[in-house]
Design an enzyme around this catalytic site. Structure first.
Site, PDB file in Angstrom:
ATOM      1  N   CYS A  43      58.447 -19.195  28.968  1.00 22.21           N
ATOM      2  CA  CYS A  43      58.016 -20.011  27.852  1.00 22.21           C
ATOM      3  C   CYS A  43      56.511 -20.225  27.865  1.00 22.21           C
ATOM      4  O   CYS A  43      55.849 -20.035  28.882  1.00 22.21           O
ATOM      5  CB  CYS A  43      58.662 -21.408  27.895  1.00 22.21           C
ATOM      6  N   GLY A  90      56.805 -15.594  25.491  1.00 15.43           N
ATOM      7  CA  GLY A  90      58.162 -15.717  24.973  1.00 15.43           C
ATOM      8  C   GLY A  90      58.242 -15.251  23.542  1.00 15.43           C
ATOM      9  O   GLY A  90      57.542 -15.778  22.678  1.00 15.43           O
ATOM     10  N   ASN A 123      58.138 -25.561  30.082  1.00  9.10           N
ATOM     11  CA  ASN A 123      57.917 -24.256  30.699  1.00  9.10           C
ATOM     12  C   ASN A 123      58.344 -24.368  32.149  1.00  9.10           C
ATOM     13  O   ASN A 123      57.768 -25.143  32.912  1.00  9.10           O
ATOM     14  CB  ASN A 123      56.437 -23.874  30.599  1.00  9.10           C
ATOM     15  N   TYR A 140      50.989 -10.606  36.379  1.00 12.62           N
ATOM     16  CA  TYR A 140      51.569 -10.089  35.137  1.00 12.62           C
ATOM     17  C   TYR A 140      51.662 -11.101  34.002  1.00 12.62           C
ATOM     18  O   TYR A 140      51.344 -10.799  32.860  1.00 12.62           O
ATOM     19  CB  TYR A 140      52.964  -9.526  35.428  1.00 12.62           C
TER      20      TYR A 140
END
Length: 483
Positions: free
Chosen positions: A17, A43, A118, A258
């Site tokens: 999120c 997301g 999140n 990432y």
């Protein structure tokens, strides 16, 4: 027949999120929508915005991307108010359904309460069962709703004290923005596993998962919300609270590998520079003689640049990505299904034919992506295909808000590196070491107490995993009973 056209994205770890909140800005919803655009990479499943106009709350939630849902004037006009929060979702708990799209909202005894989360609560199921027995009726299958019920049933007075009481009953990872009648609250779990930053735009105060969301609206970065900190913003000003017992922070290391956008600043460090450092470390740890360094687009690009600069091997785009292909398209026949692979990524055959190349990717999860990429390079005529991975082997599942397969489906949990090399049909395969990853961040790893959450690589989980333990215990009892 529907075919997914992101074949090189279906084997990535998925961030769960992104959150955004603003207090004190005219037409707050417009700023929230822009912030969510910048966080879309966190997301793509759904998005939502809730605003407060001083008397009433207004919400709009939808499946799909921010664009198409929140770039319409009629929707933004309905989201009135000078305060708002927003959320982009990739589900890690709960089904893919509108009822799970955040922000979640409830009318509590003390007023409206909207929350965007999140992270992931690692004891949510246990807490949910307790609340169910007490009479709580859940409207979603999201772990975030547990927080709302804990706030609603708290014996404390005042929204902030009730929220604090609720958060002391959960474990795991959470960065929250909460909108109430009393103001906007931002908070981060004591370990700081998931990120949250604070910014200013004129008199308005902003919170977001990443600094890029501040950049897109022209806001100034102020600081990170610190682990274990709660910040209340209202018309009386900004107040900071630290209601939790202080512990050593463990921010997620994969944000740098990432998850975060490369143009973000995370913990005061440029994500782009860290990824270049990772590539440089990787080239020193696992050197290779090759003609070209080729990134797997797009996430492998910064590490590939670092690898190239450190090794002296030229950087080239041996895989070309189309940015104009949607998520799905309709195929007339299953016979041409395989052609969909080349719609989004295609080998630059004129470059790689007859060459030895080293492919740089950020991770290997199930291994399906790597198999496709290596074969694509061989089909394009590459003489040798070597793979270098800008993270250690992913051997363990994440329970803090990242969608990872169960451990039995993680390639590195089932095979050693040589076996993985054979599986993906590469001439060589190497991963950066956990020590090298920390060096890229400018740190030396403390093996006794790691400075970051690196559990997906090491299995060193920073919290108790109550729901996992309960599930394993139930499975064990079931196995014994069946014998």
């Amino acid at each position: 027949m529907t075919l997914t056209t992101n074949p090189f994205d279906d084997d990535k770890l998925r961030e769960e999120c992104g959150v955004f909140g603003i207090w004190g800005a005219d037409n707050a919803a417009s700023f929230v929508a822009l912030g969510l655009h910048a966080l879309q990479h966190r997301g793509q499943e759904a998005a939502g915005i809730t605003t407060f106009d001083g008397r009433h709350f207004h919400s709009h939630r939808a499946m799909g991307h921010v664009a198409g849902n929140f770039d319409r004037d009629d929707i933004i006009r309905k989201l009135a108010g000078r305060a708002g929060i927003g959320h982009v979702r990739y589900s890690t708990t709960g089904e893919t359904a509108l009822r799970n799209v955040q922000p979640l909202f409830a009318e509590l005894a003390e007023g409206g309460f909207a929350v965007a989360h999140n992270g992931n609560l690692s004891n949510a199921m246990k807490v949910r069962r307790t609340l169910n027995r007490r009479g709580s009726i859940f409207q979603s299958t999201s772990d975030t709703e547990v927080i709302i019920h804990l706030v609603a049933t708290s014996a404390r007075s005042g929204t902030l004290d009730r929220l604090t009481d609720a958060l002391k009953q959960v474990e795991g990872a959470y960065s929250l923005v909460v909108l109430t009648d009393e103001g906007l609250v931002a908070c981060r779990d004591p370990l700081g596993i998931r990120p949250l930053v604070m910014g200013k735009l004129g008199e308005a105060t902003i919170f977001a998962s990443e600094t890029v969301a501040l950049d897109v609206i022209g806001a100034n970065f102020i600081r990170d919300v610190e682990p274990g900190e709660l910040i209340l913003v209202n018309d009386s000003g900004i107040r900071s609270f630290r209601p939790f017992q202080q512990v050593e922070p463990r921010p997620c290391i994969f944000e740098h590998v990432y998850f975060s956008r490369p143009d973000s600043i995370a913990e005061g460090i440029s994500v782009y520079e860290v990824r270049k450092n990772i590539g440089a470390e990787l080239s020193r740890e696992s050197p290779i003689d090759a003609d070209y360094v080729v990134p797997v687009p797009d996430s492998g690009v910064p590490a590939a640049i670092g690898f190239s600069q450190a090794s002296g091997i030229p950087f080239e785009l041996g895989i070309i990505r189309s940015h104009y292909v949607g998520r799905t398209f309709i195929q007339p026949s299953q016979d041409v299904r395989h052609m969909g692979v080349k719609l989004k990524h295609n080998a630059n055959s004129a470059l790689v034919d007859g060459k030895s190349i080293v492919l740089i990717d950020d991770s290997i999860v199930r291994g399906t992506t790597s198999v496709k990429i290596v074969q694509m390079m061989r089909d394009a005529g590459a003489r040798e295909v070597h793979m270098r991975i800008a993270s250690p082997p992913t051997r363990h599942s994440c329970f803090y808000g990242v969608d990872t397969p169960e451990r039995a489906k993680l390639l590195a949990a089932q095979m050693n590196v040589d076996q993985m090399r054979d599986y993906i049909n590469a001439d060589s395969l190497a991963f950066i070491s956990i020590e090298g990853l920390y060096r890229a961040l400018g740190q030396e790893r403390n093996n006794a107490l790691p400075q970051r959450c690196d559990a997906c690589f090491t299995g060193a989980y920073p919290t108790t995993l109550t729901d996992v333990a309960d599930k394993e215990r139930a499975a064990s009892l079931s196995l014994v009973a069946s014998r």
